[in-house]
Motif scaffolding. Structure first.
Motif, PDB file in Angstrom:
ATOM      1  N   GLN A   1      29.516  24.657  -1.089  1.00  0.00           N
ATOM      2  CA  GLN A   1      29.653  26.096  -0.882  1.00  0.00           C
ATOM      3  C   GLN A   1      28.336  26.781  -0.506  1.00  0.00           C
ATOM      4  OE1 GLN A   1      32.690  28.678  -2.843  1.00  0.00           O
ATOM      5  NE2 GLN A   1      30.930  29.403  -4.019  1.00  0.00           N
TER       6      GLN A   1
ATOM      7  N   HIS B   1      33.606  29.763   1.465  1.00  0.00           N
ATOM      8  CA  HIS B   1      34.198  29.303   0.219  1.00  0.00           C
ATOM      9  C   HIS B   1      34.516  27.816   0.304  1.00  0.00           C
ATOM     10  CE1 HIS B   1      34.652  33.567  -0.742  1.00  0.00           C
ATOM     11  NE2 HIS B   1      35.203  33.712   0.457  1.00  0.00           N
ATOM     12  N   ASP B   2      34.326  27.115  -0.800  1.00  0.00           N
ATOM     13  CA  ASP B   2      34.659  25.697  -0.854  1.00  0.00           C
ATOM     14  C   ASP B   2      34.813  25.301  -2.313  1.00  0.00           C
ATOM     15  OD1 ASP B   2      34.483  23.264   1.308  1.00  0.00           O
ATOM     16  OD2 ASP B   2      34.006  22.568  -0.714  1.00  0.00           O
TER      17      ASP B   2
ATOM     18  N   TYR C   1      27.519  28.983   2.987  1.00  0.00           N
ATOM     19  CA  TYR C   1      27.016  30.356   2.968  1.00  0.00           C
ATOM     20  C   TYR C   1      25.745  30.471   3.808  1.00  0.00           C
ATOM     21  CZ  TYR C   1      25.210  34.823   1.392  1.00  0.00           C
ATOM     22  OH  TYR C   1      24.717  36.103   1.376  1.00  0.00           O
TER      23      TYR C   1
END
Length: 282
Positions: free
Chosen positions: A241, A234-235, A245
Motif C-alpha cells: 500500500q 489501497h491494497d 501511494y
C-alpha cells in the motif's frame, strides 16, 4: 529485449559520449535508417569508432546490426505487435514486478479520476501567480518530505522562489513572511498532524492559498485547504500500500509540473538545466 528498450535500460550506466549517442537513437529512431555510422558520428560530433564501440557494448555486432534491430522495433510498434516472447517460462520475480506495476497503474488511474484537469490547472495557476514576485512554501513530514523536496527543486528550476522545510517549527516561523498570493503546499498522507493543520490555518489567515496533498479521505488538513489534491491507493498487503501511494502521489505532482512547463516556463527550465549540467557531469 528490444534494441530501444536495451538502450533505455542501460543509459544510466553509460559515459557522457555514450549517453549522447543513446539519446539521439532514442529520439530519432525513425530516422536512423538514413544515417551511416559516419554521418551519425558527424551529427553528434564524436568519432566513428565511438559509434561502433557503443553498438558493440550493447551486444550488437556493429552499427548495421543496431540499425536493423531498431528498424524491427519500429516495425513491430507500427503493426501493434509486442516483442516476440521467449520460450522460457516467466520467472517468479518477473511476475511479481508485473503485478506490482499493474497495481501502481490502477492506483494512478483512480487518482487521476478524482483529480480532474480543472483541479490540476487551478494548482498550476496558483503556483504561477505566486511565482510572479511571490513564494511557494512546501512542507511534508517523513516520507511525504520526499515529494515536497522533489517538487521544491523542480519549481526552483522553473524560476519560482520556494521555501522548503521539513521542520514544522521552522516552517511556522517562515510562514510569518507569507503574503497574499503566496502558496503553501502541504504533503501529508493521512492529513492529521496538528502542526501541519496549524501552519495551514496561519497561512490562510495571511491571505495565502493552501494546497493539500493527502489520501482521498476526510481529514483535518484537507478541510483547511483551498485546493485539495487527492491520492487513491489501497491494497490489502501492508507492504504494498505505501508503494502504491508513493507512485500515485508522484505521478500527481508530475502532472502539476508538466502543466507549469506547458504554461511557458519550459525555456527557464532548459536554461537552468544547462547551467547546472557542468556540475553534474563526471
Amino acid at each position: 529485449m528490444s534494441a530501444l528498450l536495451t538502450i533505455r535500460s542501460r543509459r544510466d550506466q553509460m559515459s557522457a559520449i555514450e549517453r549522447r549517442i543513446a539519446d539521439f537513437v532514442l529520439d530519432n529512431a525513425n530516422l536512423l535508417r538514413d544515417y551511416s555510422s559516419q554521418q551519425l558520428a558527424n551529427a553528434l560530433g564524436v568519432s566513428q569508432s565511438s559509434v561502433v564501440k557503443f553498438c558493440q557494448k550493447l551486444g550488437f555486432k556493429g552499427y548495421p546490426d543496431l540499425k536493423y534491430s531498431v528498424g524491427e522495433d519500429i516495425a513491430r510498434a507500427d503493426n501493434g505487435d509486442e516483442p516476440p516472447a521467449t520460450s522460457a517460462p516467466e520467472h517468479p520475480a518477473d511476475a511479481m514486478a508485473a503485478e506490482l506495476w499493474r497495481r501502481k497503474s490502477a492506483a494512478e488511474e483512480e487518482t487521476r479520476s478524482i483529480n480532474p484537469p480543472g483541479t490540476i490547472a487551478a494548482v498550476a495557476a496558483a503556483i504561477t501567480l505566486a511565482g510572479e514576485g511571490g513564494k511557494v512554501f512546501l512542507i511534508g513530514l517523513g516520507d511525504d518530505d520526499i515529494r515536497a523536496r522533489a517538487l521544491a527543486l523542480r519549481l526552483s528550476l522553473l524560476g519560482i522562489l520556494t521555501v522548503h522545510n521539513f521542520d514544522p517549527a521552522h516552517m511556522a516561523a517562515s510562514v510569518s513572511a507569507a503574503c497574499t498570493g503566496d502558496v503553501l503546499m502541504v504533503f501529508s498522507e493521512h492529513g492529521k498532524p496538528p502542526p501541519l493543520c496549524y501552519i495551514a490555518r496561519c497561512f490562510r489567515e495571511r491571505g495565502g492559498t493552501v494546497v493539500s496533498v493527502t489520501r482521498h479521505t476526510s481529514n483535518p488538513l484537507r478541510a483547511y485547504a483551498d485546493i485539495a489534491l487527492l491520492v487513491s491507493a489501497h491494497d490489502e498487503e501492508v507492504h504494498i500500500q505505501p508503494l502504491l501511494y508513493q507512485a500515485a502521489a508522484q505521478h500527481l505532482m508530475d502532472r502539476v509540473f508538466v502543466r507549469l512547463c506547458e504554461g511557458g516556463r519550459d525555456q527557464q527550465l532548459r536554461e537552468n538545466l544547462e547551467r547546472l549540467q557542468p556540475m553534474l557531469e563526471p
